[in-house]
Design an enzyme around this catalytic site. Structure first.
Site, PDB file in Angstrom:
ATOM      1  N   CYS A 245       0.817  -1.217   0.000  1.00  0.00           N
ATOM      2  CA  CYS A 245       0.000   0.000   0.000  1.00  0.00           C
ATOM      3  C   CYS A 245       0.850   1.267   0.000  1.00  0.00           C
ATOM      4  CB  CYS A 245      -0.873   0.040   1.236  1.00  0.00           C
ATOM      5  SG  CYS A 245      -1.809  -1.452   1.513  1.00  0.00           S
TER       6      CYS A 245
ATOM      7  N   ARG B 180       4.827   0.403  -6.203  1.00  0.00           N
ATOM      8  CA  ARG B 180       4.893  -0.385  -4.970  1.00  0.00           C
ATOM      9  C   ARG B 180       3.999  -1.628  -5.058  1.00  0.00           C
ATOM     10  NH1 ARG B 180       6.667   2.833  -0.382  1.00  0.00           N
ATOM     11  NH2 ARG B 180       5.502   1.456   0.970  1.00  0.00           N
TER      12      ARG B 180
ATOM     13  N   TRP C 191      -2.979  -2.787  -1.473  1.00  0.00           N
ATOM     14  CA  TRP C 191      -2.540  -4.132  -1.856  1.00  0.00           C
ATOM     15  C   TRP C 191      -3.220  -5.042  -0.854  1.00  0.00           C
ATOM     16  CZ3 TRP C 191       0.413  -8.267   0.080  1.00  0.00           C
ATOM     17  CH2 TRP C 191       0.981  -9.126  -0.878  1.00  0.00           C
TER      18      TRP C 191
ATOM     19  N   GLY D 103      -0.271  -0.758   6.497  1.00  0.00           N
ATOM     20  CA  GLY D 103       0.155  -1.617   7.602  1.00  0.00           C
ATOM     21  C   GLY D 103      -0.934  -2.608   7.927  1.00  0.00           C
TER      22      GLY D 103
ATOM     23  N   LYS E  42      15.408 -13.441 -10.694  1.00  0.00           N
ATOM     24  CA  LYS E  42      15.043 -12.421 -11.697  1.00  0.00           C
ATOM     25  C   LYS E  42      14.175 -13.050 -12.776  1.00  0.00           C
ATOM     26  CE  LYS E  42      15.620  -9.221 -10.254  1.00  0.00           C
ATOM     27  NZ  LYS E  42      16.143  -9.257  -8.927  1.00  0.00           N
TER      28      LYS E  42
ATOM     29  N   GLU F 194      10.537 -13.959 -11.407  1.00  0.00           N
ATOM     30  CA  GLU F 194       9.596 -12.914 -11.007  1.00  0.00           C
ATOM     31  C   GLU F 194       9.117 -12.060 -12.171  1.00  0.00           C
ATOM     32  OE1 GLU F 194      11.198 -10.201  -8.100  1.00  0.00           O
ATOM     33  OE2 GLU F 194      13.144 -10.169  -9.083  1.00  0.00           O
TER      34      GLU F 194
ATOM     35  N   HIS G 235      23.129 -35.315  -7.332  1.00  0.00           N
ATOM     36  CA  HIS G 235      22.486 -35.904  -6.150  1.00  0.00           C
ATOM     37  C   HIS G 235      20.971 -35.879  -6.253  1.00  0.00           C
ATOM     38  CE1 HIS G 235      26.373 -36.363  -4.325  1.00  0.00           C
ATOM     39  NE2 HIS G 235      26.660 -35.138  -4.726  1.00  0.00           N
TER      40      HIS G 235
ATOM     41  N   LYS H  84       6.719  -3.801  -4.274  1.00  0.00           N
ATOM     42  CA  LYS H  84       8.105  -3.347  -4.168  1.00  0.00           C
ATOM     43  C   LYS H  84       8.629  -3.450  -2.743  1.00  0.00           C
ATOM     44  CE  LYS H  84      11.931  -1.510  -5.597  1.00  0.00           C
ATOM     45  NZ  LYS H  84      12.845  -2.484  -6.232  1.00  0.00           N
TER      46      LYS H  84
END
Ligand code: F6R
Length: 608
Positions: free
Chosen positions: A2, A27, A75, A102, A485, A488, A504, A603
């Site tokens: 947020c 963000r 978000w 929050g 990288k 995502e 293995h 972000k």
């Protein structure tokens, strides 16, 4: 995650709020809204989806009249992304509008208490309890009611409130969630992030945990938990709006990859003075690390992977044991830590919830804390005993690039500094390493220039469903970042594997449909990785080798080659990661992915 923004001044607030919200888009969010005060009435507009939708219904803010307002990008955490769950949230009487970043951890108990008292809830959010608490405690003094409401909250918050009863004021509170105040002339601002404000003012006040503020067009007053005024310094932002804009590039990610030589230079060069490394901007001196017997590096995601490189570098140069641990694991363990432990915390944003919690836990156990952070004034930067800023400038793309390489740059500086303090380097070796450090920006630039046509390679591999990244030692640490990288931003499954571990179990997955990116920049163990390449080739895998220019051994075994400049093996990670960033970028571009804002990601991860 947020974002919040607010304005009090003489201009039309909605237009400034929408502009600020657009700057916060990076963000990550799924809905957005604004509340604007007009003649003792609050008008609220909120919608799911992009800010563009909010612009459309408000004619870019022009149809919403008023000079004071608050805005939010959400978000979703509590309740799905719907118009109703979007912020701002109103109290039942319409007197209070609230935006909040929050999580209110005790919201279920508060909600029940408020429902029992007759308050009606519209949304499923935790935030709505704040609006009703304000109304419950309000008699004739909003500041008092705000203090009382906030004192009931457990969890993390940055809160902005407007009220029809004091229509020229915004009330603010902060606890474990970023909140900054922007100082203007006859107008003032607040936001969760400098990028939302830098077009309007460069004079910033960083609020601390437990602080409250009152903001009007004419003044900003900050108070402590007990209501006493607090004198806050005004900080000057040194970068301007262009740094937070795309500047002609298709994506912020590409711009930030290209910015890496300059960012690495900014992180390193001012700290080498008169042929010595000094961290005088961080309060670090000769005695700071005396007595340190063990180092723990903690962080999340890419920052953690930078820490994985750091482990090899510090152990090699400083001869001191280094553990790396994900912050989300470290915080719930019983780590063996004492005052001889140095905790190094890596974070671009300085606001990552798990990293903050792990740092607090280790601090309580007596560790000295050193934060390597990009965002100035962030929670981690403030809470650490020592902070070295990475000075990368604003990083907007969700996938970090220059954030990661500048963390590496500072880890190199720190390691050489610490090794010298421990008298493990003679003058000749120290000066050789200083020269390498000063040359790193140039090498990073060469790594970009040498891989200009990697977009062709991207075309060849973009249709694969899965890619392996293998390497040993520091090559393995970089493989971890290369795989992240790729995952995502391109949504291709990618896995990093220590090359020696393939046999293995994982080699069972290798066939002609499984490309393998093999990192071979660490000269000490190249032969061993080359053997692993031969093994996967024998199972028909297509191999992209990454190595320094003209490495004959790679030329003979790999199907495709990515070259980077030849540097001292210790410094290889900072150059070899660059083509991996570019490969992920161009593959994601080929696939038409939303590169700067990959799905489901944010972000700054300010919740656990
Ligand atoms: C990946 C990425 C994340 C962050 C992680 C930690 O590209 O950016 O993995 O590295 O969320 O964030 P900071 O560094 O802000 O603590």
């Amino acid at each position: 995650m947020c974002g919040i923004v607010g304005y009090a001044g003489s201009q039309n607030a909605a237009e400034i709020l929408l502009d600020g919200l657009k700057k916060l888009e990076y963000r990550g969010y799924d809905s957005a809204g604004i509340a604007v005060m007009n003649n003792k009435h609050i008008s609220v507009n909120k919608v799911t989806g992009r800010i563009e939708n909010l612009c459309e219904i408000t004619e870019n803010g022009r149809s919403v009249i008023g000079k004071i307002g608050i805005g939010h990008t959400r978000w979703a955490t509590h309740g799905s992304p719907t118009d109703i769950n979007a912020h701002p949230h109103m109290s039942n009487s319409g007197k209070f509008a609230v935006v909040h970043n929050g999580i209110i951890e005790n919201y279920i108990a508060l909600k029940q208490e408020l429902i029992n008292k007759g308050f009606n809830f519209e949304s499923e959010t935790d935030t709505e309890v704040i609006a009703h608490l304000l109304e419950m405690y309000y008699t004739d003094d909003i500041k008092k009611a705000f203090y009382k409401a906030v004192s009931r909250l457990e969890g993390s918050y940055a809160i902005g409130v407007i009220s029809t009863d004091e229509p020229d004021k915004i009330f603010l509170a902060r606890q474990s969630s970023p909140l900054i105040l922007g100082v203007g002339m006859g107008e003032n601002y607040f936001a969760s992030d400098v990028t939302a404000l830098v077009a309007y003012t460069k004079n910033i006040i960083y609020m601390d945990d437990g602080e409250f503020a009152e903001l009007t067009p004419d003044y900003i007053k900050v108070f402590d938990w007990a209501g006493h005024p607090v004198e806050k310094p005004i900080n000057r932002i040194t970068w301007d709006i262009q740094a937070a804009e795309k500047g002609g590039y298709d994506h912020f990610m590409l711009k930030e990859i290209i910015e890496q030589p300059a960012a690495v230079r900014a992180a390193i060069c001012p700290r080498i003075k008169n042929e010595k490394i000094c961290f005088d901007d961080s309060g670090i001196d000769k005695s700071t690390f005396t007595g340190v017997e063990k180092i723990i590096i903690t962080a999340c995601g890419s920052a953690y992977y930078a820490g994985c490189c750091g482990k090899y570098i510090i152990e090699k140069l400083c001869g001191i044991p280094v553990e790396t641990e994900l912050a989300s694991e470290l915080r719930y363990r019983n780590p063996i830590i004492d005052e001889n432990t140095l905790l190094i915390v890596l974070s671009q944003s300085g606001e990552t919830a798990d990293t903050i919690a792990a740092m607090r836990e280790c601090k309580n156990r007596g560790a000295k804390t050193l934060a390597i952070v990009n965002v100035v004034g962030s929670t981690i930067a403030k809470a650490a005993d020592y902070t070295i800023y990475t000075l990368a400038g604003p990083e907007i793309a969700v996938a970090t690039t220059k954030g990661y390489t500048t963390q590496l740059a500072v880890l190199y500086l720190f390691s050489v500094y610490f090794a010298k303090e421990k008298m493990l380097l003679n003058d000749e070796e120290y000066h050789r390493l200083l020269t390498e450090l000063k040359d790193l920006p140039k090498y990073v630039e060469e790594a970009i220039d040498m891989n200009f046509n990697i977009s062709e390679l991207a075309k060849k591999y973009c249709n694969t469903n899965s890619i392996f990244f293998i390497g040993r030692n520091t090559d393995y640490a970089v493989a971890l970042e290369g795989a992240l990288k790729m995952k995502e931003i391109s949504y291709i499954h990618a896995e990093a594997y220590a090359a020696g571990e393939l046999k293995h179990g994982t080699i069972a997955l290798i066939d002609e449909n499984q490309p393998v990116v093999a990192l071979c920049c660490n000269e000490q163990i190249i032969e061993k990785t080359v053997s692993n390449i031969v093994e996967v080739k024998a199972r028909s895998a297509r191999v992209i080798g990454v190595s320094f220019k003209n490495n004959e051994k790679i030329l003979t075994v790999a199907d495709d080659i990515i070259f980077v400049p030849r540097v001292d093996g210790l410094f290889a990670p900072i150059v070899e990661v660059v083509p991996l960033q570019l490969l992920a970028y161009y593959i994601a571009k080929e696939k038409g992915c939303d590169i700067d804002m990959p799905k489901n990601l944010a972000k700054s991860v300010t919740v656990e």
